[in-house]
Write an enzyme that holds these catalytic residues in place. Structure first.
Site, PDB file in Angstrom:
ATOM      1  CE  LYS A 122       8.246   8.949   1.364  1.00  0.00           C
ATOM      2  NZ  LYS A 122       9.147   7.831   1.114  1.00  0.00           N
ATOM      3  CG  ASP A 244      11.736   0.024   4.250  1.00  0.00           C
ATOM      4  OD1 ASP A 244      11.433  -1.103   4.696  1.00  0.00           O
ATOM      5  OD2 ASP A 244      11.055   1.040   4.460  1.00  0.00           O
TER       6      ASP A 244
HETATM    7  P1  ADP Z   1       6.798   5.312   3.338  1.00  0.00           P
HETATM    8  O1  ADP Z   1       8.148   5.797   3.745  1.00  0.00           O
HETATM    9  O2  ADP Z   1       5.728   5.900   4.161  1.00  0.00           O
HETATM   10  O3  ADP Z   1       6.721   3.816   3.225  1.00  0.00           O
HETATM   11  P2  ADP Z   1       6.654   5.316   0.394  1.00  0.00           P
HETATM   12  O4  ADP Z   1       7.594   6.129  -0.424  1.00  0.00           O
HETATM   13  O5  ADP Z   1       6.902   3.855   0.445  1.00  0.00           O
HETATM   14  O6  ADP Z   1       6.577   5.940   1.868  1.00  0.00           O
HETATM   15  O7  ADP Z   1       5.180   5.599  -0.128  1.00  0.00           O
HETATM   16  C1  ADP Z   1       4.036   5.059   0.511  1.00  0.00           C
HETATM   17  C2  ADP Z   1       3.061   4.482  -0.528  1.00  0.00           C
HETATM   18  O8  ADP Z   1       2.650   5.513  -1.434  1.00  0.00           O
HETATM   19  C3  ADP Z   1       3.689   3.410  -1.411  1.00  0.00           C
HETATM   20  O9  ADP Z   1       3.567   2.118  -0.858  1.00  0.00           O
HETATM   21  C4  ADP Z   1       2.901   3.548  -2.701  1.00  0.00           C
HETATM   22  O10 ADP Z   1       1.675   2.838  -2.606  1.00  0.00           O
HETATM   23  C5  ADP Z   1       2.567   5.019  -2.758  1.00  0.00           C
HETATM   24  N1  ADP Z   1       3.554   5.751  -3.595  1.00  0.00           N
HETATM   25  C6  ADP Z   1       4.688   6.365  -3.194  1.00  0.00           C
HETATM   26  N2  ADP Z   1       5.347   6.943  -4.223  1.00  0.00           N
HETATM   27  C7  ADP Z   1       4.605   6.682  -5.330  1.00  0.00           C
HETATM   28  C8  ADP Z   1       4.749   7.018  -6.729  1.00  0.00           C
HETATM   29  N3  ADP Z   1       5.773   7.742  -7.187  1.00  0.00           N
HETATM   30  N4  ADP Z   1       3.793   6.578  -7.582  1.00  0.00           N
HETATM   31  C9  ADP Z   1       2.735   5.843  -7.131  1.00  0.00           C
HETATM   32  N5  ADP Z   1       2.542   5.514  -5.828  1.00  0.00           N
HETATM   33  C10 ADP Z   1       3.458   5.914  -4.930  1.00  0.00           C
HETATM   34 MG    MG Z   2       7.492   2.569   1.874  1.00  0.00          MG
END
Ligand code: ADP
Ligand code: MG
Length: 295
Positions: A122, A244
């Site tokens: 991320k 969130d």
């Molecule tokens: P943001 O702060 O941009 O919302 P997130 O942590 O919610 O970031 O991640 C964005 C998207 O990426 C999530 O909605 C999910 O679909 C995907 N995602 C994030 N972390 C994971 C993970 N560990 N495994 C699978 N998908 C993930």
């Molecule tokens: Mg998110």
């Protein structure tokens, strides 16, 4: 802009020394002067110039003379490459794959570890939208800037804040994920972090908003709702509000791999606050109302 990690293949150690020198210089300077870069990188002046040109060509830096001297700053791509290099050197990852998610303040990519395991990276991207938004959603914004002021951070170099805020956001997410995971919350496994990138396990399933109503039973929906609301309550008992907690940050695995009930995983932690936060009650209610509204 799409991330192009292929430049990593042709880069040499001096390239990273120069990128790191500019990163260091950016703490004090909006645009880092080239003699300072040479001195921080511990390289000859002529050698540094050659490297600066090649990094500029790859768009890892930007160059500006409007300040009255030759000034450089690292670009988002440069910061990504520097961080990916660190993660590769530390054997956290071996290769990076496709982008699987993108939000207002992050990009999420697949990656592979040296043992072949698929993981998630991320990339925190604060300041990509507007600073007003950052200020609204991130409690440490104020602390960062007050600290900056005390240590003589100039108004001029606030243009570089994205770099520090993104790093802080990643650090905060990693710390929360580690703490929650260690007491058995259903979160991704925190694997590591560097600068603005967090490495975590890949969660099977889809975000709740993508779960199609007609494909799940009332019992499954009820189970997801109860797991999610129990998470909010359990966090509050631990003194935390997610802030969130909604259908975008709950990943649901409906595959019945010996699991009769859907497996719910909570993600996305940079905006969590303490229940001592002056607006904690309001924020908790907002979280639970989001869940109620969705279901
Ligand atoms: P943001 O702060 O941009 O919302 P997130 O942590 O919610 O970031 O991640 C964005 C998207 O990426 C999530 O909605 C999910 O679909 C995907 N995602 C994030 N972390 C994971 C993970 N560990 N495994 C699978 N998908 C993930
Ligand atoms: Mg998110």
């Amino acid at each position: 802009m799409k991330l192009d990690p292929t430049v990593l293949r042709t880069m040499v150690p001096q390239d990273f020394q120069v990128l790191e020198a500019i990163e260091k210089g950016m703490a004090k300077h909006a645009l880092v002067p080239s003699p300072l870069i040479a001195s921080l990188a511990n390289l000859r002046h002529g050698g540094t110039n050659k490297i600066l040109s090649s990094l500029l060509r790859d768009k890892l830096l930007s160059h500006d003379q409007s300040c009255g001297y030759d000034g450089y700053r690292i670009t988002t791509a440069g910061y990504d490459i520097l961080t990916l290099h660190n993660l590769k050197t530390r054997k956290m990852i071996a290769a990076i794959g496709d982008r699987i998610g993108t939000g207002k303040e992050s990009d999420v990519y697949l990656a592979v570890r040296p043992n072949g395991e698929q993981v998630v990276l991320k990339f925190h991207r604060l300041g990509r939208t507007s600073f007003r938004n950052v200020k609204k959603t991130r409690d440490y914004f104020v602390a960062t800037h007050q600290k900056g002021r005390n240590t003589g951070e100039t108004k001029q170099n606030q243009g570089n804040s994205w770099l520090f805020l993104s790093r802080k956001s990643a650090l905060k997410e990693y710390a929360f994920m580690k703490a929650l995971y260690s007491v058995d919350y259903p979160t991704p496994v925190p694997i590591g972090h560097n600068r603005h990138i967090v490495v975590m396990s890949l969660i099977r399933g889809v975000p709740l908003y993508q779960v199609i109503r007609t494909t799940i039973s009332a019992e499954q929906a009820s189970s997801i709702f109860h797991q999610a609301s129990d998470l909010a309550l359990r966090l509050a008992k631990h003194g935390l509000v997610h802030c969130d907690l909604n259908e975008f940050n709950l990943i649901v695995d409906l595959s019945e791999n010996g699991e009769p009930r859907p497996v719910v995983t909570l993600i996305d932690f940079p905006q969590m606050v303490s229940t001592l936060h002056p607006n904690a009650c309001e924020l908790y209610e907002r979280d639970t109302n989001c869940l109620l509204k969705f279901f």
